[in-house]
Scaffold this active site. Sequence first.
Site, short mmCIF file in Angstrom:
data_model
loop_
_atom_site.label_atom_id
_atom_site.label_comp_id
_atom_site.label_asym_id
_atom_site.label_seq_id
_atom_site.Cartn_x
_atom_site.Cartn_y
_atom_site.Cartn_z
N CYS A 73 0.80 -1.24 0.00
CA CYS A 73 0.00 0.00 0.00
C CYS A 73 0.83 1.28 0.00
O CYS A 73 0.73 2.09 -0.92
CB CYS A 73 -0.93 0.04 1.21
N HIS A 127 -1.34 6.21 2.82
CA HIS A 127 -1.39 5.19 3.86
C HIS A 127 -1.48 5.94 5.19
O HIS A 127 -0.73 6.88 5.42
CB HIS A 127 -0.12 4.34 3.81
#
Length: 497
Positions: A73, A127
């Site tokens: 991610c 994130h």
Amino acid sequence: MNSLLILTMCYIATQARQNVLFLVADDMRPQLGAYDGPDFPNPVHPVMHTPNIDALANTSLLLKKAFVQQALCNPSRSSLLTSRRPDTTHVYDLKHYFRKVGGNFTTIPQYFKENGYMTVGMGKIFHPGEAASGRDDPISWSVPYFHAKDDSYSKKGYSWLAIPRSDYVKEPLQDMVLADNAVKVLREVAPAAKRGEQPFFVAVGFHKPHLPFIFRGEFLDLYPLEDIQLPDNEYAPVNMPSVAWFPFDNLRNYKDIAKVNASGDINTTFPTNIVKDLRRAYYSAVSYTDSLVGQVIQELNNLGLANTTIVSFWGDHGWELGEHGEWCKETNFENAVHAPMMIQIPGVTDRGIITEQMTEFVDLFPTLVEAAGLSPLPPCPEDSSNTILCTEGTSLMPLVTNPNITLKEVVFSQYPRKLGDQSVMGYTLRTQHYRYTEWAAFTKAPIYKPDWSRLYGMELYNHTGDPEENYNHAYDDSYATLRTMLSSLLRKGWRNS
Ligand SMILES: *[C@@H]1O[C@H](CO)[C@@H](O)[C@H](O)[C@H]1NC(C)=O
Ligand SMILES: *[C@@H]1O[C@H](CO)[C@@H](O)[C@H](O)[C@H]1NC(C)=O
Ligand SMILES: *[C@@H]1O[C@H](CO)[C@@H](O)[C@H](O)[C@H]1NC(C)=O
Ligand SMILES: *[C@@H]1O[C@H](CO)[C@@H](O)[C@H](O)[C@H]1NC(C)=O
Ligand SMILES: *[C@@H]1O[C@H](CO)[C@@H](O)[C@H](O)[C@H]1NC(C)=O
Ligand SMILES: *[C@@H]1O[C@H](CO)[C@@H](O)[C@H](O)[C@H]1NC(C)=O
Ligand SMILES: *[C@@H]1O[C@H](CO)[C@@H](O)[C@H](O)[C@H]1NC(C)=O
């Protein structure tokens, strides 16, 4: 042409500035109806139910072969949002923040904000946590960021749960709250956008289908257990170097999975019932996420904004669902680095444009900029640590006119490993026919460079006859010439390809 006419045209051009709806899904591989055919991640699957994303794809530039720069991610998002690769952002994990370790780089929402847009972010775009300042990179947004709080279902420790209606009407799932907030925000920003006063850039980051696979129960009914099949390659590629392997620890730690004592070792996987349950739950979570994407797009239509709003949709990387006996991401396999991406540009992509040409996630920033008519981004110099605004990608707009143009002969991704104390970087490239990977010793901060003379493994997959990457030819004599050529391309890197 008289100057009044030119002035009027400029005025209309300003008026016509398009909004952007920026939609993101987490861990969604391109297992979507719209990808049916050779670009599906795995040939063994039930019919997928993703009517909303499929409808978006039908009126978009659908990038069927888009590749992330790193299958995790934070690195993938940091790269896409700044249009710079991991070796420039210096973000390879879930902790580091590009502004601290890479440079003070302009992000996609930040650039739109600097160009007069109202930028509103919610859910998972950056994130969360220290990887984005702890506050979701405030410089990117015009107004405070929105997070829906983690729901209690996620905290139970199970890898998946189908939540019955009687429960979710009382306590909605996190992404249901997020979608409702997106609807509310669109209603708030619509009037100024429609009056031509201020265009918007609204970013909505869904948390699903990421683990734990938690979804509204009715989506499980779309995938009867008897329709769920095992992958046809539950074994590691022949001659795969062990450095390529990821033991999917995070999945093995969920309490329903932990009890089967899976080792995560090469050529072991889960018992058949677990493999099927996980695949079924993942498909259900994909369909659930699709419904939320649909809810937000429907509101855009209801508000009469559909023909003045660019909509982009992407998933931050792929996901392995037991192919090779492998799970999650964090590898350089095709299933980890191949991810969905599409861009709907009103009046431009209305009839739907599909491209099989290879593209990269760093390309989205320059593409959105060109689609919205903002000043193009300059290409990044070799060392761009002090260059606030630039791109290491390419605008994909030429594909709108001709989806058969080859913009890139080669695309690049990478994944780091730790072997004892030794840092290793797996660099991988994809051509239309092959995937080639070298796992090289790597020096981290402050050097960030591979040592190509110290290799821990090589992989060469022939996608023509072996799209599942079941046979590593890197050590085969008959592939030596090809391997040497691909190795040279890999080491020269994206800049010289
Ligand atoms: C997408 O377009 C295809 C071909 O025109 C059509 O068959 C299909 O129903 C459309 N899908 C959706 C979800 O609109
Ligand atoms: C980062 O760049 C922005 C402009 O893009 C500027 O406003 C900000 O002050 C810079 N921050 C640092 C720490 O240099
Ligand atoms: C995994 O299984 C495949 C297929 O049986 C075999 O070719 C390969 O050598 C095995 N790999 C390891 C590391 O055992
Ligand atoms: C898993 O390991 C535990 C502890 O060693 C043991 O009690 C249990 O029976 C094992 N379960 C399976 C399915 O092997
Ligand atoms: C967008 O759609 C609305 C309502 O359907 C219409 O009135 C308007 O002219 C359209 N605008 C453009 C730029 O096509
Ligand atoms: C692109 O290539 C496909 C397959 O070769 C062909 O059918 C299609 O007409 C081409 N499209 C354009 C715009 O050249
Ligand atoms: C890759 O596979 C195709 C089809 O199986 C074959 O024709 C081709 O020769 C292979 N490539 C190499 C370098 O052997």
